[in-house]
Design a protein around this motif. Sequence first.
Motif, PDB file in Angstrom:
ATOM      1  N   SER A 100       0.814  -1.219   0.000  1.00  0.00           N
ATOM      2  CA  SER A 100       0.000   0.000   0.000  1.00  0.00           C
ATOM      3  C   SER A 100       0.848   1.270   0.000  1.00  0.00           C
ATOM      4  O   SER A 100       0.650   2.169   0.811  1.00  0.00           O
ATOM      5  CB  SER A 100      -0.935  -0.002   1.218  1.00  0.00           C
ATOM      6  OG  SER A 100      -2.010   0.888   1.008  1.00  0.00           O
ATOM      7  N   ASP A 122      -5.452  -0.221   1.888  1.00  0.00           N
ATOM      8  CA  ASP A 122      -4.925  -0.078   3.250  1.00  0.00           C
ATOM      9  C   ASP A 122      -5.462  -1.143   4.196  1.00  0.00           C
ATOM     10  O   ASP A 122      -5.792  -0.844   5.352  1.00  0.00           O
ATOM     11  CB  ASP A 122      -5.241   1.315   3.802  1.00  0.00           C
ATOM     12  CG  ASP A 122      -4.167   2.336   3.451  1.00  0.00           C
ATOM     13  OD1 ASP A 122      -3.023   1.919   3.186  1.00  0.00           O
ATOM     14  OD2 ASP A 122      -4.479   3.535   3.429  1.00  0.00           O
ATOM     15  N   ARG A 157      -1.389  -2.497   4.094  1.00  0.00           N
ATOM     16  CA  ARG A 157      -0.680  -1.465   4.839  1.00  0.00           C
ATOM     17  C   ARG A 157       0.617  -2.026   5.407  1.00  0.00           C
ATOM     18  O   ARG A 157       0.669  -3.128   5.952  1.00  0.00           O
ATOM     19  CB  ARG A 157      -1.563  -0.941   5.976  1.00  0.00           C
ATOM     20  CG  ARG A 157      -0.875   0.107   6.847  1.00  0.00           C
ATOM     21  CD  ARG A 157      -1.762   0.589   7.966  1.00  0.00           C
ATOM     22  NE  ARG A 157      -2.844   1.414   7.475  1.00  0.00           N
ATOM     23  CZ  ARG A 157      -3.693   2.065   8.270  1.00  0.00           C
ATOM     24  NH1 ARG A 157      -3.588   1.947   9.596  1.00  0.00           N
ATOM     25  NH2 ARG A 157      -4.664   2.808   7.756  1.00  0.00           N
TER      26      ARG A 157
END
Length: 324
Positions: A100, A122, A157
């Motif tokens: 991400s 995310d 993420r």
Amino acid sequence: MAEVLVLAELNPAGGSDNPTVRKTTLEALTAARALGEPSAVVLGAPGTAASVRAQLAEYGAAKVYVAESDDIEQFLVAPKAEVLAQLVAEKAPAAVVIPSSPEGKEIAGRLAIKTGSGFLTDVTEIAADGTATQVAFAGQTIVHSQVTVGTPIYTLRGNSVTPEPAPAAAAEEPVTVSVSEAAKQSRVVDRVVEQKSSRPELTEASIVVSGGRGVASAENFSIIEALADSLGAAVGASRAAVDSGFYPHTFQVGQTGKTVSPQLYIAVGISGAIQHRAGMQTSKTIVAINKDPEAPIFELADFGIIGDLNTVVPAATEQITARK
């Protein structure tokens, strides 16, 4: 077992002719195993895959799709998204997992449009049934989502998953690169390699020490750096600190800065406004140092120290250094 494509994010730390795999790629390979058998996709200039194949194999890549061409290297993200879309159409994977990063998110968005697929960004966790966990509304809500259309696309993420080795074959499979003229509208005319310090990169570090307005000056940030160096940590800063000119904006942690999720986050002189919390509250352990006992950061912290940072931080640095 179903195949899951993982886009390899590379770091040209050793020079453009000798790229290395970023930690975010190893995290994505680890997370992808929940959905099936990971296959890495390497997009870059000719010769890129040779230097990263061994590390991709170590972390579970059953195959390495090698898409190397000057057309990928000399233009922005459009050719990468186009080649990845062609690969999705040919291989019909169970899902696509992409780190991400800013570029990763743009590639994922373009890929979703090209393939008519759902896209979750995310995410911090991916379950075996494809359910993804996301932190929403500046961290106030935990969301569990599933893609119901096309090939599920996820951006993971950084620091949400601990990379775990799982040796695999990493059999190379060349990909014919065919890029349309429409994807060549933005050419890269120059590249400048940013000078790196000896500290870890902020979004990949397992320990982060951040300073806020309470640090009071740019000169005083040296005590934040000293604590970080004693721990082998990255240095971050709140928006208030960077807006005051205490530290460069590239180190800002928060909703309008970088999002971090280290094993240990130390917030020094940071009040804990929602903007900052949105960028660090998924950290595994949070330590707050602040002289204001009512500071909102203490609501989030696992451990809190109420005191003058000018006394507490140097004392902590001294003790950590002495115990090494």
